[in-house]
Design a protein around this motif. Structure first.
Motif, PDB file in Angstrom:
ATOM      1  N   UNK A 311     -17.137  -7.259  -9.722  1.00 36.32           N
ATOM      2  CA  UNK A 311     -15.734  -7.749  -9.027  1.00 36.32           C
ATOM      3  C   UNK A 311     -14.431  -7.039  -9.572  1.00 36.32           C
ATOM      4  N   UNK A 312     -14.595  -6.487 -10.896  1.00 36.55           N
ATOM      5  CA  UNK A 312     -13.356  -5.772 -11.439  1.00 36.55           C
ATOM      6  C   UNK A 312     -13.299  -4.428 -11.230  1.00 36.55           C
ATOM      7  N   UNK A 313     -14.401  -3.995 -10.389  1.00 38.45           N
ATOM      8  CA  UNK A 313     -14.621  -2.313 -10.103  1.00 38.45           C
ATOM      9  C   UNK A 313     -13.732  -2.116  -8.796  1.00 38.45           C
ATOM     10  N   UNK A 314     -13.211  -3.032  -8.214  1.00 39.88           N
ATOM     11  CA  UNK A 314     -12.150  -2.787  -7.078  1.00 39.88           C
ATOM     12  C   UNK A 314     -11.261  -3.993  -6.795  1.00 39.88           C
ATOM     13  N   UNK A 315     -10.179  -3.391  -6.087  1.00 42.21           N
ATOM     14  CA  UNK A 315      -9.057  -4.258  -5.920  1.00 42.21           C
ATOM     15  C   UNK A 315      -8.551  -3.893  -4.350  1.00 42.21           C
ATOM     16  N   UNK A 316      -8.726  -4.838  -3.576  1.00 41.59           N
ATOM     17  CA  UNK A 316      -8.738  -4.667  -2.272  1.00 41.59           C
ATOM     18  C   UNK A 316      -6.955  -5.160  -1.834  1.00 41.59           C
ATOM     19  N   UNK A 317      -6.241  -5.497  -2.627  1.00 41.22           N
ATOM     20  CA  UNK A 317      -5.034  -6.011  -2.280  1.00 41.22           C
ATOM     21  C   UNK A 317      -4.065  -5.089  -1.825  1.00 41.22           C
ATOM     22  N   UNK A 318      -4.373  -3.610  -2.112  1.00 36.67           N
ATOM     23  CA  UNK A 318      -3.367  -2.652  -1.432  1.00 36.67           C
ATOM     24  C   UNK A 318      -3.897  -2.066  -0.277  1.00 36.67           C
ATOM     25  N   UNK A 319      -4.878  -2.462   0.328  1.00 39.85           N
ATOM     26  CA  UNK A 319      -5.343  -2.074   1.768  1.00 39.85           C
ATOM     27  C   UNK A 319      -5.700  -3.283   2.709  1.00 39.85           C
ATOM     28  N   UNK A 320      -5.937  -4.505   2.135  1.00 40.04           N
ATOM     29  CA  UNK A 320      -6.326  -5.332   3.165  1.00 40.04           C
ATOM     30  C   UNK A 320      -5.466  -5.784   4.427  1.00 40.04           C
ATOM     31  N   UNK A 321      -4.178  -5.673   4.120  1.00 42.02           N
ATOM     32  CA  UNK A 321      -3.111  -6.203   5.219  1.00 42.02           C
ATOM     33  C   UNK A 321      -2.401  -4.833   5.887  1.00 42.02           C
ATOM     34  N   UNK A 322      -2.876  -3.933   5.511  1.00 39.62           N
ATOM     35  CA  UNK A 322      -2.202  -2.561   5.902  1.00 39.62           C
ATOM     36  C   UNK A 322      -2.453  -2.442   7.499  1.00 39.62           C
ATOM     37  N   UNK A 323      -3.712  -2.741   7.710  1.00 40.28           N
ATOM     38  CA  UNK A 323      -4.360  -2.277   9.251  1.00 40.28           C
ATOM     39  C   UNK A 323      -3.756  -1.067   9.843  1.00 40.28           C
ATOM     40  N   UNK A 324      -3.936   0.175   9.001  1.00 37.59           N
ATOM     41  CA  UNK A 324      -3.390   1.378   9.441  1.00 37.59           C
ATOM     42  C   UNK A 324      -4.444   1.796  10.507  1.00 37.59           C
ATOM     43  N   UNK A 325      -3.940   2.478  11.545  1.00 39.76           N
ATOM     44  CA  UNK A 325      -4.976   3.097  12.683  1.00 39.76           C
ATOM     45  C   UNK A 325      -5.513   2.072  13.451  1.00 39.76           C
ATOM     46  N   UNK A 326      -5.381   0.775  13.271  1.00 38.23           N
ATOM     47  CA  UNK A 326      -6.052  -0.244  14.146  1.00 38.23           C
ATOM     48  C   UNK A 326      -4.950  -0.536  15.378  1.00 38.23           C
ATOM     49  N   UNK A 327      -5.678  -0.305  16.487  1.00 35.95           N
ATOM     50  CA  UNK A 327      -4.890  -0.244  17.666  1.00 35.95           C
ATOM     51  C   UNK A 327      -5.204  -1.563  18.530  1.00 35.95           C
TER      52      UNK A 327
END
Length: 327
Positions: A311-327
């Protein structure tokens, strides 16, 4: 509930800092890629070429990797702030208590696979045949191939990143990247088939963004801005790649327009950047479910200590709310 509220608060703070930081002096950032400049690094070069990093208040230096470059060492020594990494590498690092953290992905699957001559039906048909692989592959995809298709270690032949042995012997298969070695075969008029490991369930992401616990703790706003601008670079590169390609060729004069065009075609064809979870959650997404799959795969293959704190090998806080490219 408290943890969720704190996570949402941090996310809001990161986004707020992203908006405000460009008004201040640019933060210097060094990003180290995993190989010589190529289309597979296009999003980062696009962000540099089109001013996305500058707009985010970042002064980014992109350094190219290569066969003799140890990205993890350079990251931990402070010679780079971010590196282009690999999930297995990060999890093995966590096993050794190294403070490595994945914060985003370029591709929703690993681009690795096996290139074979055109008489081979599928990966299962290569059981018993010689396969050229690099030494590092013995502890990444090779155990997966052994478990899934019954390969044995006596099939292994050393791969030195020279395709001539493959061209000379029609019984040989070799490791490669979807967007690279098949193009070289095409240039030699060799008919080949490429079998993507991800199609068989191989779980790692491709070309991840990796940093350290210290960087996240001390400069979370810089991490947030770098991730966001890089993923915007990927979005733009897949649409109008010319700016990024100019910098790629400047960093790697041996890179040809044909190779870049072939790689881009494969990335689009397989939706490596915007397919899978990225179609709904945004370019660059990483998830706990996926990381657990990678951890389980490594533990099952006796490649990782089950006590490793995955669980310490990743941190999704920087991507989970961006929604880049989602149409």
């Amino acid at each position: 509930m408290v943890r969720k509220a704190l996570s949402q608060l941090l996310g809001a703070a990161l986004i707020g800092s992203y908006v405000l930081s460009p008004a201040s002096a640019a933060d210097k950032v060094t990003f180290l890629t995993s190989w010589f400049a190529q289309a597979e690094h296009g999003g980062f070069y696009q962000a540099k070429a089109t001013g996305l990093y500058e707009k985010a208040g970042l002064d980014v230096t992109i350094k190219t990797g290569g066969p003799q470059v140890n990205g993890t060492q350079l990251l931990l020594a402070g010679d780079a702030d971010f590196i282009m990494g690999y999930d297995i590498q990060v999890l093995k690092g966590r096993e050794q208590k190294l403070p490595l953290v994945t914060v985003a992905s370029s591709f929703q699957f690993d681009l690795q696979g096996i290139m074979a001559h055109d008489d081979v039906a599928d990966l299962a048909a290569l059981k018993g045949r010689p396969v050229l692989i690099a030494g590092s592959s013995r502890v990444t995809f090779w155990p997966w191939l052994r478990a899934k298709y019954g390969y044995t270690d006596d099939q292994i032949r050393p791969y030195t990143f020279n395709l001539q042995p493959f061209f000379a012997d029609k019984t040989i298969a070799q490791q490669g990247y979807l967007s690279s070695e098949p193009y070289q075969a095409l240039q030699q008029n060799e008919k080949v088939k490429f079998f993507l490991f991800a199609d068989g369930g191989y779980p790692p992401y491709g070309s991840t963004i990796v940093t350290t616990e210290k960087m996240i703790a001390e400069k979370p706003d810089v991490v947030a801005r770098f991730v966001k601008a890089s993923l915007e670079g990927w979005r733009d590169y897949m649409e109008t790649p010319a700016p990024g390609n100019g910098l790629i060729k400047a960093d790697n004069p041996k890179m040809t327009d044909g190779q870049i065009a072939f790689a881009l075609e494969k990335l689009k064809e397989t939706k490596a950047v915007d397919g899978g979870d990225a179609a709904k959650l945004g370019i660059g997404i990483i998830t706990a479910d996926r990381y657990k799959q990678i951890y389980d795969f490594l533990v099952a293959g006796e490649l990782l200590d089950a006590k490793t704190e995955w669980q310490k090998a990743f941190d999704d806080r920087f991507v989970k709310d961006l929604k880049i490219g989602v149409k």
